[in-house]
Design an enzyme around this catalytic site. Structure first.
Site, PDB file in Angstrom:
ATOM      1  CB  ALA A   1      -0.931  -0.019   1.203  1.00 13.51           C
ATOM      2  CG  HIS A   2      -1.260   4.900   0.612  1.00 13.32           C
ATOM      3  ND1 HIS A   2      -2.326   5.719   0.385  1.00 13.32           N
ATOM      4  CD2 HIS A   2      -1.568   4.211   1.729  1.00 13.32           C
ATOM      5  CE1 HIS A   2      -3.208   5.553   1.336  1.00 13.32           C
ATOM      6  NE2 HIS A   2      -2.781   4.645   2.162  1.00 13.32           N
ATOM      7  CG  ASN A   3       2.213   6.934   2.444  1.00 11.39           C
ATOM      8  OD1 ASN A   3       2.397   7.418   1.324  1.00 11.39           O
ATOM      9  ND2 ASN A   3       1.206   7.302   3.211  1.00 11.39           N
TER      10      ASN A   3
END
Lengths: 336, 336, 336
Positions: free
Chosen positions: A243-245
């Site tokens: 997922a993001h980050n």
């Protein structure tokens, strides 16, 4: 964070007054201040627009360099001195709306700008689409019907399979993305907007370091207001989700169906069996071992072996499993 | 095993001395012996190069027909007579390196060789890419933007959806691969090389027998040093993962998110609910029933119903679940 | 249900005698009755052909409007008056065979009929394939190498990513399908046919309402004999699976690896953590909260929080987990 203009178009700066109006926010400052950049609350540099949510005391942790910040009414008074408050009951939603007045994702079809730069030894298979502004290094092969989005940078001697799509990404050397891999899609961010669930725009990138492997049909989302980073020689099996980050270290091994939620950090050399899930913002220390099917909801110290859902030290999990089996069996014997 | 030259190019034979040098191995035998083939340790035929890892006694199980074998120093003395030892602290890594000096995967772009052979009733949708050497039978439909890799053989009356990729595979008649299916990608093999994690090259194939169904975005990896085989009329739902060397029997049903790890064998007629995982090398007997979400780490006798993680007989799992619920409830009553 | 002729070709009506012969069924009625439509047993309208399985008493629940019904010998006598029995030991298989004599799925390559209708502001990226009969609205972008199947309807201002495939679907406005999404593939239906496992043909559609988001490499299957419906503003993360006949309400949020089995209904505003699975035919009330990794096998009342596998109220699950931990620890202390 700087929004990377290889992947997004700048729409120019906007005065705070306009952004307040656009987002139906109450402005506690000079409406003429021009805003040209966006950031997360804790990393905001000079002149950037951020947001803060959660308990009001969170507002005191906002970077003092930020020009302005969307914030709830309760938190507004706690912003650092000099940071202008944009008061809104939905700070995250408002920030997304304002950001979209400043920047716009380059569409899959937006091919303005310089032609893609291919090395003479780059090979494109039939049906491969390379958007403008992309740069691809020597000896790299792009498979049939794959798509390299605008501005994407790919190093040397990479192997990109068939039907792969890559956008908003910087990719090193000797990287493999197997067929169907999805790199740089929008992270899953949803805010509670005035009309219901609203997609939160995602402004970051994906960085795949040298010798990374991404398996077939696996997904690595771009960051929201930072980057998603996969460290050198980290190997990810088929059908995984990053997922993001997320920041994965080097030499991390992740078997099939691994799912890493937003903003997780995983240390070097961590090994995950199949179907391991990690909840958002968890930090996993270097060299941890996560047993197949583990669901990890808390930080894990370096070098430890964990398993079960919710995850716990593997020895504890096995002890519990074994104890339960004995007791339940005994319970049955007692009755019969 | 013979490396299938429809999918790999032979680079010619190599003398053992050269392979020892390339892999920094100590050679206990004639450096002039020419090596032209690779295999797994237990199936190696005459003249083949294999490797063995694990406890030293494993070396005694190496096929006596093998020409040479990468082995740890401890195991070298236990190789069968006549098998030349290549002593290396990382046998699996060394074998991968040597194998790549002997064979090379045909790239998605390597289209040397005869044109694809299509029957007059084969239909290719727009954007479909068929590489050279592929053979596709009567009445088969290849969907839009799908990719059939070099040398792939597909039988009659198959339905290949959109954006599918197939490589290193032999496919029977009446087979369906729904959109986004990935057949024949590299299995997930990682060795511990001198520079860190290293991809282990995968030399086998995928065989899909008649009437097999592979769901949307599911993956079937090719074997490492053998084949991955899906038996007749076996039906696999969307988003499933079948790893290298797996052998599924006939009429096996696997619901969504099923994950079968490397070298698993599953008997005819086995039924798996959603999200079933099976650990590597497990053998599941014919007609077994695996409940949704089961995580299977040990062999299962034919006809049994199992569930839970770690998997256990379904009745035992349900008894434990029920007993735990009662006890925890009672524990609470006692306190209050 | 009417079979939607934008997605299927009608082969004309067939007399019951012919359908009985084709399926080796015993016909208890007039062989000259013409059949032109198919349906599920409980929704069958005038003239439709359905089937019923399970205990004989199920036959009494068949719609009295149905023209004829495949049914086991035991159930035949319980059909409503006026519904002709087609007696077959495998009613579901027989219905699938008969249905395929009446209708045929438009192939990815079958491009008869009117050209696709694109608005002047619709933008198609390179390699995008739009089949005939498709209609795409103003301002919608179709990404590179994506495929829009025959007859598909897409509204305005949608964003379809790269390598997406969409078939048998009606899509509203402002819908996003990220790269690799698979919309409208065949649901996973398998019947026990005379030669072994047999694919059950799927005759329904997918309906995505306004502002829906479907994540990368996620799959939404078309219905079997009804539609799969995703309500307004429902947001689905990457690598999720939505099976046939599922109805999701509005503003539902589903994190990665969510798996919704056939015919499940989920109420408005339900939130699911990562890797939530729901077994077939379960009904989840509005506003429920399902914890990450929950495996739900029974109906959930509106507003409740559930977790664990098998799923139970979250507080109960946490209490059991915590009690087990304490007891197993105590058990160990007692011994040592």
């Amino acid at each position: 964070m700087q929004v990377d203009l290889r992947f997004f178009d700048s729409l120019g700066s906007q005065p705070l007054g306009r952004l307040a109006e656009l987002t139906m926010s109450e402005l506690n400052g000079d409406p003429a201040v021009e805003i040209a950049g966006i950031a997360s609350s804790q990393t905001a540099g000079a002149g950037a627009l951020c947001y803060v949510e959660g308990p009001p005391k969170q507002a005191s942790l906002v970077s003092s360099q930020a020009a302005a910040c969307f914030v709830s009414r309760d938190g507004a008074g706690r912003l650092p001195k000099g940071v202008i408050a944009l008061i809104n009951a939905r700070p995250r939603w408002a920030h997304g709306q304002a950001a979209q007045a400043l920047f716009r994702l380059k569409e899959w079809t937006s091919c303005e700008g310089p032609e893609a730069a291919l090395h003479e030894t780059t090979r494109l298979a039939p049906g491969a689409v390379v958007c403008r502004g992309a740069v691809i290094g020597a000896g790299t092969v792009i498979g049939p019907n794959s798509v390299i989005g605008p501005g994407v940078q790919i190093g040397q001697h990479c192997r990109i399979g068939a039907n792969v799509s890559i956008r908003n990404a910087l990719i090193g050397n000797h990287v493999s993305v197997l067929s169907g891999g999805r790199i740089g899609e929008s992270g899953f961010g949803v805010s509670d907007g005035p009309d219901g669930a609203e997609d939160v725009p995602q402004w970051g990138r994906v960085i795949l370091q040298d010798h990374v492997l991404i398996g077939a049909n696996s997904c690595v989302d771009r960051g929201a207001l930072s980057d998603t980073v996969i460290g050198e020689r980290t190997k990810i099996d088929n059908l995984c989700q990053i997922a993001h980050n997320v920041v994965l270290g080097r030499n991390v091994l992740m078997a099939s169906f691994g799912g890493i939620s937003g903003s997780v950090e995983v240390g070097d050399g961590t090994i995950m069996g199949g179907r391991v899930g990690i909840a958002d913002h968890v930090v996993v220390g270097a060299g941890a071992k996560l047993a197949a099917s583990a669901g990890i909801f808390r930080d894990i110290p370096a070098g430890e072996a964990w398993g079960g859902t919710p995850g716990r030290p593997l020895r504890q999990f096995l002890r519990e499993t074994s104890w339960l089996q004995q007791q339940a069996m005994k319970g049955r014997s007692d009755k019969s």
